[in-house]
Structure formats: structure tokens, C-alpha cells
Design a protein around this motif. Structure first.
Motif, PDB file in Angstrom:
ATOM      1  N   GLU A 171      -4.741  14.806  -7.120  1.00  0.00           N
ATOM      2  CA  GLU A 171      -5.506  15.860  -6.441  1.00  0.00           C
ATOM      3  C   GLU A 171      -6.443  16.515  -7.444  1.00  0.00           C
ATOM      4  OE1 GLU A 171      -4.730  20.075  -4.161  1.00  0.00           O
ATOM      5  OE2 GLU A 171      -3.249  18.490  -3.953  1.00  0.00           O
ATOM      6  N   HIS A 172      -7.731  16.532  -7.125  1.00  0.00           N
ATOM      7  CA  HIS A 172      -8.788  17.066  -7.997  1.00  0.00           C
ATOM      8  C   HIS A 172      -8.801  16.391  -9.371  1.00  0.00           C
ATOM      9  CE1 HIS A 172      -8.720  20.803  -5.292  1.00  0.00           C
ATOM     10  NE2 HIS A 172      -9.663  19.975  -4.909  1.00  0.00           N
ATOM     11  N   LEU A 173      -8.408  15.124  -9.413  1.00  0.00           N
ATOM     12  CA  LEU A 173      -8.468  14.352 -10.659  1.00  0.00           C
ATOM     13  C   LEU A 173      -9.889  14.352 -11.210  1.00  0.00           C
ATOM     14  CD1 LEU A 173      -7.190  12.320 -12.701  1.00  0.00           C
ATOM     15  CD2 LEU A 173      -7.794  10.512 -11.074  1.00  0.00           C
ATOM     16  N   PHE A 174     -10.871  14.158 -10.317  1.00  0.00           N
ATOM     17  CA  PHE A 174     -12.271  14.212 -10.730  1.00  0.00           C
ATOM     18  C   PHE A 174     -12.746  15.659 -10.626  1.00  0.00           C
ATOM     19  CE2 PHE A 174     -11.764   9.777 -10.521  1.00  0.00           C
ATOM     20  CZ  PHE A 174     -12.746   9.233 -11.318  1.00  0.00           C
ATOM     21  N   ASP A 175     -12.388  16.411 -11.661  1.00  0.00           N
ATOM     22  CA  ASP A 175     -12.771  17.814 -11.739  1.00  0.00           C
ATOM     23  C   ASP A 175     -13.953  17.947 -12.704  1.00  0.00           C
ATOM     24  OD1 ASP A 175     -11.570  17.380 -14.208  1.00  0.00           O
ATOM     25  OD2 ASP A 175      -9.969  18.839 -13.916  1.00  0.00           O
ATOM     26  N   GLU A 176     -14.354  19.172 -12.965  1.00  0.00           N
ATOM     27  CA  GLU A 176     -15.508  19.400 -13.833  1.00  0.00           C
ATOM     28  C   GLU A 176     -15.296  18.791 -15.220  1.00  0.00           C
ATOM     29  OE1 GLU A 176     -18.455  23.094 -15.074  1.00  0.00           O
ATOM     30  OE2 GLU A 176     -16.950  23.376 -13.515  1.00  0.00           O
ATOM     31  N   THR A 228     -13.874   5.998  -2.002  1.00  0.00           N
ATOM     32  CA  THR A 228     -13.412   5.497  -0.709  1.00  0.00           C
ATOM     33  C   THR A 228     -11.910   5.680  -0.577  1.00  0.00           C
ATOM     34  OG1 THR A 228     -13.197   3.262  -1.609  1.00  0.00           O
ATOM     35  CG2 THR A 228     -15.286   3.817  -0.513  1.00  0.00           C
ATOM     36  N   ALA A 229     -11.348   6.547  -1.397  1.00  0.00           N
ATOM     37  CA  ALA A 229      -9.907   6.790  -1.385  1.00  0.00           C
ATOM     38  C   ALA A 229      -9.591   8.011  -0.522  1.00  0.00           C
ATOM     39  CB  ALA A 229      -9.394   6.962  -2.812  1.00  0.00           C
ATOM     40  N   ARG A 230      -9.601   9.182  -1.114  1.00  0.00           N
ATOM     41  CA  ARG A 230      -9.343  10.433  -0.407  1.00  0.00           C
ATOM     42  C   ARG A 230     -10.264  11.497  -0.981  1.00  0.00           C
ATOM     43  NH1 ARG A 230      -7.792   7.892   3.092  1.00  0.00           N
ATOM     44  NH2 ARG A 230      -5.666   7.531   3.748  1.00  0.00           N
ATOM     45  N   GLY A 231     -10.808  12.323  -0.088  1.00  0.00           N
ATOM     46  CA  GLY A 231     -11.769  13.339  -0.501  1.00  0.00           C
ATOM     47  C   GLY A 231     -11.228  14.329  -1.501  1.00  0.00           C
ATOM     48  N   LYS A 232      -9.949  14.657  -1.374  1.00  0.00           N
ATOM     49  CA  LYS A 232      -9.359  15.693  -2.225  1.00  0.00           C
ATOM     50  C   LYS A 232      -9.102  15.217  -3.654  1.00  0.00           C
ATOM     51  CE  LYS A 232      -6.193  19.535  -1.559  1.00  0.00           C
ATOM     52  NZ  LYS A 232      -5.034  20.034  -0.823  1.00  0.00           N
ATOM     53  N   TRP A 235     -13.803  12.878   3.171  1.00  0.00           N
ATOM     54  CA  TRP A 235     -14.133  14.289   2.971  1.00  0.00           C
ATOM     55  C   TRP A 235     -12.833  15.080   2.870  1.00  0.00           C
ATOM     56  CZ3 TRP A 235     -19.348  16.075   3.825  1.00  0.00           C
ATOM     57  CH2 TRP A 235     -20.226  15.096   4.277  1.00  0.00           C
ATOM     58  N   PHE A 236     -12.901  16.248   2.268  1.00  0.00           N
ATOM     59  CA  PHE A 236     -11.811  17.218   2.372  1.00  0.00           C
ATOM     60  C   PHE A 236     -12.439  18.588   2.521  1.00  0.00           C
ATOM     61  CE2 PHE A 236      -8.775  20.342   1.117  1.00  0.00           C
ATOM     62  CZ  PHE A 236      -7.681  19.942   1.861  1.00  0.00           C
ATOM     63  N   PRO A 237     -12.056  19.313   3.550  1.00  0.00           N
ATOM     64  CA  PRO A 237     -11.222  18.861   4.669  1.00  0.00           C
ATOM     65  C   PRO A 237     -12.005  17.925   5.577  1.00  0.00           C
ATOM     66  CG  PRO A 237     -11.996  21.079   5.100  1.00  0.00           C
ATOM     67  CD  PRO A 237     -12.498  20.703   3.728  1.00  0.00           C
ATOM     68  N   GLN A 238     -11.269  17.262   6.437  1.00  0.00           N
ATOM     69  CA  GLN A 238     -11.878  16.324   7.373  1.00  0.00           C
ATOM     70  C   GLN A 238     -11.446  16.709   8.783  1.00  0.00           C
ATOM     71  OE1 GLN A 238     -12.119  12.418   5.666  1.00  0.00           O
ATOM     72  NE2 GLN A 238     -11.879  11.484   7.649  1.00  0.00           N
TER      73      GLN A 238
END
Length: 115
Positions: A19-24, A39-43, A67-70
Motif C-alpha cells: 500500500e502506497h509503495l510508490f510514494d514520493e 495495472t495492479a491496484r490503485g492504492k 484507481w483508488f477509490p474506485q
């Protein structure tokens, strides 16, 4: 590996460690001018960090079908960020996928009725 890639594709499950692995912080280590395709999960991506990186020109683009939320609200930052290619998540809408879903539901119901 991320600092050396021109295109990073995200293909992992969502759980507490992604969750939020790709953060700033992680996005700042990507190569300037690189692309992220999720293409995995938005979150898995911090939505604000993605939008900020695109606005600042660090990322050249972001694409995905999650997207998150979807469904995403009208004010979701990904709707107005530059250089994005967002599409609806449609992996399960092919005829063959629908047939597999139907067969799976049938099997579950038949197993339930037998017991």
C-alpha cells in the motif's frame, strides 16, 4: 532497479507492505522522464505523489486501469494530472473471461447443493 528503468510496470498484489509503495520517496528515485504503468491496484501508488511528480516533470507519464477509490470521484487528482492514460479496468469483460466466471459460479453452486 527503479532508478535504471525507462518504464516501470506495477504488477503486484495489494497488501499492507505494498500500500502506497510508490510514494514520493520511491518515485523520486525513478529516472527523470520515466513512465509508470499500474495495472495492479490503485492504492499501491500514492495518488498525490504521482500527480505531483507529473506536474513537476519528474515522471514523463502515468498509465493504468486501476484507481483508488474506485470509482474515482470527480475531484480525483489523476483526472486532471498531465500526461496520463487512465482507462477503465476491463480485464474481466472478454467473452472468454465471462464464460470462466460463469463456469466457476456454477461449480461453486453445484458443490454447495451436493453438500
Amino acid at each position: 532497479m527503479v532508478p535504471n528503468c525507462d518504464v516501470v510496470t506495477i504488477n503486484c498484489p495489494l497488501h499492507s507492505e505494498t500500500e502506497h509503495l510508490f510514494d514520493e520517496k520511491l518515485i523520486s528515485t525513478t529516472k527523470k522522464g520515466s513512465y509508470i504503468v499500474n495495472t495492479a491496484r490503485g492504492k499501491i501508488c500514492d495518488r498525490d505523489a504521482i500527480a505531483k511528480s507529473l506536474h513537476e516533470g519528474h515522471l514523463a507519464g502515468y498509465a493504468g486501469d486501476v484507481w483508488f477509490p474506485q470509482p474515482a470521484p470527480k475531484n480525483h487528482p489523476w483526472r486532471s494530472m498531465p500526461h496520463h492514460g487512465m482507462t477503465p479496468h476491463t480485464s474481466g469483460t472478454t467473452l472468454s473471461a465471462q464464460a470462466r466466471y460463469g463456469a466457476g459460479v456454477r461449480e461453486i453452486l453445484e458443490d454447495y447443493i451436493k453438500d
